[in-house]
Write an enzyme that holds these catalytic residues in place. Structure first.
Site, short mmCIF file in Angstrom:
data_model
loop_
_atom_site.label_atom_id
_atom_site.label_comp_id
_atom_site.label_asym_id
_atom_site.label_seq_id
_atom_site.Cartn_x
_atom_site.Cartn_y
_atom_site.Cartn_z
N HIS B 57 0.83 -1.19 0.00
CA HIS B 57 0.00 0.00 0.00
C HIS B 57 0.88 1.25 0.00
O HIS B 57 2.07 1.19 0.32
CB HIS B 57 -0.92 -0.01 1.22
CG HIS B 57 -2.03 -1.03 1.12
ND1 HIS B 57 -3.04 -1.14 2.04
CD2 HIS B 57 -2.28 -1.98 0.17
CE1 HIS B 57 -3.87 -2.11 1.68
NE2 HIS B 57 -3.42 -2.64 0.55
N GLU B 59 1.23 3.71 1.96
CA GLU B 59 1.91 4.01 3.21
C GLU B 59 3.20 3.19 3.34
O GLU B 59 4.23 3.71 3.77
CB GLU B 59 1.00 3.69 4.41
CG GLU B 59 -0.25 4.58 4.51
CD GLU B 59 -1.45 3.99 3.79
OE1 GLU B 59 -1.27 3.29 2.77
OE2 GLU B 59 -2.59 4.25 4.23
N CYS B 87 -5.97 1.40 5.72
CA CYS B 87 -6.66 0.13 5.96
C CYS B 87 -6.25 -0.40 7.34
O CYS B 87 -5.36 0.15 7.99
CB CYS B 87 -6.31 -0.88 4.87
SG CYS B 87 -4.66 -1.60 5.08
N CYS B 90 -2.44 -1.07 7.53
CA CYS B 90 -1.61 0.14 7.62
C CYS B 90 -1.86 0.86 8.94
O CYS B 90 -0.92 1.40 9.55
CB CYS B 90 -1.89 1.06 6.44
SG CYS B 90 -1.30 0.39 4.87
#
Lengths: 445, 182
Positions: B57, B59, B87, B90
């Site tokens: 992701h 991040e 999410c 994360c």
């Protein structure tokens, strides 16, 4: 990759036999399916219902009267509760309570009475009828309705109504149905589980993976120990297995490398979380991805092609193998081509994965997950909720004491998260040494 | 106050640029920047399709950049600006790393970890909680996602036929009582 390594990868399938050749002693024990979040909620919730004593011959008539008088009855789910029950099928405490208040039906003039040849009346067969949740009708109103209909209409017997707590939701196993029947009220179980995976699905999958689960967990322990010995991480390991073919194959085996610095040496400063993205689960998932890329595009020329031209970046993900053991499985080209993420693969972890890793497993579309030791302070898979206040705070570490858990239950929340998988914890039968205890409770696995 | 708001919008603008880059390369359009002392120290966009790794992701991609140059402790003085709510994965990673605060555009109803589905940022944990602020350029974040969902994802098993999908442009105003919807 050297030519020799390339040749090895062709012949090495990383099967059970290959793993056994490493001299790994399987752990002995068995699998316990995890309870889902909804199952645990369902097992705790009760509501009060009215119960009335009636002659058996009148049970369905009274039920019809009740249905007519309480239209909202159709909106509540009572399917798991037997509506008409004999005294002997009720829990002991209800049997005592009900029989001590039993009515003298034989004195009445109800039409249900059997009259024997000598003209004497005998006591009719009695049933206990579950009327409705108490929330749907006030007791005086219910008594009125009952009194105005047979068998009470014109009878000296007045309706005897009890209030009883019952489970609000259907049981999720036959054992639970039996337990509730002894505790609350007679329960019917339809071999379904609306709050989690179907029991037959769980049973089939447990039987399928149980024979070798101890071997994969032992391999995960070894992978974790080897990295820990290098000072690069905590003693946590992970193994990814493809169980879809005739023979299970190990796709990746990794340890935790949270203490590995960007220049690949053990970091001296152990304060804080270390490199969270180097948890064993994330590393194993990353190696599956790299194996997929290798199958699709040929050997990866340089690991630094990932993310950017800055060659130090990929090392932060720690997705290169660190030990000969990690290398062995990383180099085996044993993945089915054209697969998607980790769909249909199984993952074995020495400790309950943290919330991040639990969700990474879900994002990766794994099929099944088994872990060794529960991590009540940090684990993301189990659904049991800790009672922090009751169990108190460990003052030395200022941490909540381990009891239940965080209550996340990330493996099976289909109404909230967009994937679900089966999950088990490993229960040792005490036959082998538990080596998972070297990790502190507050560690995020 | 206005000056602060300007700061937040400036950094979210940068995060949106990363999301636009993701959209242009067939990645889920989520972008982010990490900010310390008014300086961007890391940028990321979703990278799951290219890497074949469902955990890459935005991040994580930015965090990898940051940690290649800085010690982990820098994150305790760092804020995250991300176009879509982090999410669950994360959200947990950020808490373990000790992030100072998270600012996001739209909520993530499918697997949001800071209010959309779960509240990993503030639940009981061994790690320090962090504050979150949602809704900065929310409409733009939503439109980027919608543009992506009418594109095909060839990597998914049995790609869904999306040709019939229309790009909707109406966005329901945020309801304070139900702040999760986008």
């Amino acid at each position: 990759m050297t030519t020799q390594q390339a040749q090895d990868s062709v012949v090495y399938s990383a099967s059970l036999a290959d793993v056994q050749e490493l001299g790994i002693l399987p752990k002995t024990g068995y699998l316990v399916p995890l309870k889902t979040k909804d199952e645990l909620l369902a097992s705790r919730e009760t509501f009060d219902v009215y119960v009335v004593e009636v002659p058996a011959a009148f049970a369905s008539a009274v039920l019809n009267v009740v249905r007519k008088a309480i239209p909202d009855l159709t909106t509540v789910n009572l399917q798991h509760l037997r509506r008409v029950v004999q005294l002997s099928f009720l829990p002991k405490q209800l049997q005592i309570q009900f029989s001590s208040a039993a009515q003298a039906w034989d004195r009445g003039s109800t039409t249900s009475q059997a009259v024997d040849g000598l003209g004497a009346t005998i006591q009719p067969e009695i049933r206990y009828l579950l009327v409705s949740p108490t929330s749907l009708i006030a007791l005086p109103n219910l008594l009125d309705v009952l009194a105005q209909n047979p068998p009470f209409l014109g009878s000296p017997v007045t309706p005897q109504v009890f209030t009883v707590p019952v489970p609000a939701l259907a049981p999720t196993s036959s054992e639970q149905a039996l337990q509730w029947s002894q505790e609350y009220w007679s329960i019917s179980y339809k071999n379904t589980n609306p709050y989690g995976p179907h029991p037959s699905l769980v049973a089939r999958n447990t039987a399928e993976i149980e024979p070798h689960a101890g071997t994969w967990l032992a391999l995960a322990e070894l992978a974790g120990e080897q990295i820990k010995e290098q000072g690069l991480g905590e003693n946590i390991g992970c193994v990814i297995v493809d169980g879809t073919g005739k023979e299970e194959k190990v796709i990746a085996a990794t340890g935790d490398t949270r203490w590995c610095s960007p220049d690949k040496i053990a970091s001296l400063h152990r304060d804080g979380p270390g490199n969270v993205m180097a948890h064993a689960v994330l590393r194993a998932i990353a190696m599956v991805a790299k194996k997929r890329l290798r199958i699709a595009n040929g050997p990866l020329e340089s690991e630094s092609t990932i993310v950017s031209s800055d060659s130090t970046v990929p090392h932060i993900f720690c997705d290169d193998p660190h030990t000969p053991l990690e290398h062995r499985f990383y180099l085996a080209d044993n993945l089915t081509p054209n697969g998607y993420l980790c769909l249909d693969l199984d993952i074995y972890v020495t400790h309950e994965p943290c919330v991040m890793c639990s969700m990474a497993i879900l994002h990766s579309r794994f099929r099944r997950c088994v872990f060794g030791r529960r991590m009540p302070l940090t684990g993301g898979l189990t659904a049991e909720i800790a009672r922090f206040q009751e169990s108190g705070i460990d003052e030395k570490k200022n941490l909540p004491q381990p009891s239940g858990g965080l209550g996340c239950g990330i493996f099976w929340r289909p109404s909230e998260l967009n994937w679900k998988f089966l999950a088990w914890e490993w229960e040792s039968d005490g036959g082998d040494e538990d080596r998972t205890g070297a990790v502190e409770d507050s560690i995020q696995a | 106050m206005n000056e602060q708001r300007g700061q937040h919008e400036r950094f979210m603008r940068e995060a949106i640029k990363m999301a636009e880059l993701a959209l242009a390369t067939d990645e889920t359009p989520v972008g982010c920047v990490f900010v310390k002392d008014g300086e961007i120290i890391g940028r990321g966009m979703n990278d799951t399709n290219r890497s074949l790794n469902g955990t890459r992701h935005a991040e994580f991609v930015a965090l990898a950049q940051i940690l290649a140059k800085h010690p982990v402790t820098i994150l305790k003085e760092t804020d995250l600006y991300v176009t879509v709510e982090p999410c669950v994965m994360c959200a947990s990673a950020l808490r373990q790393y000790g992030i100072r605060a998270v600012y996001f555009g739209c909520w993530n109803e499918r697997f949001g970890g800071t209010g959309g589905v779960l509240t990993i940022h503030e639940d009981p944990s061994v790690d320090k909680p962090y504050p979150v602020y949602g809704g900065i350029f929310r409409e733009e974040a939503i439109m980027l996602l919608r543009k992506f969902y009418v594109q095909e994802n060839g990597k998914a098993p049995d790609p869904k036929q999306k040709k019939t999908r229309e790009l909707k442009t109406d966005i329901i105003p945020l309801n304070i009582d139900t702040p999760k919807s986008y």
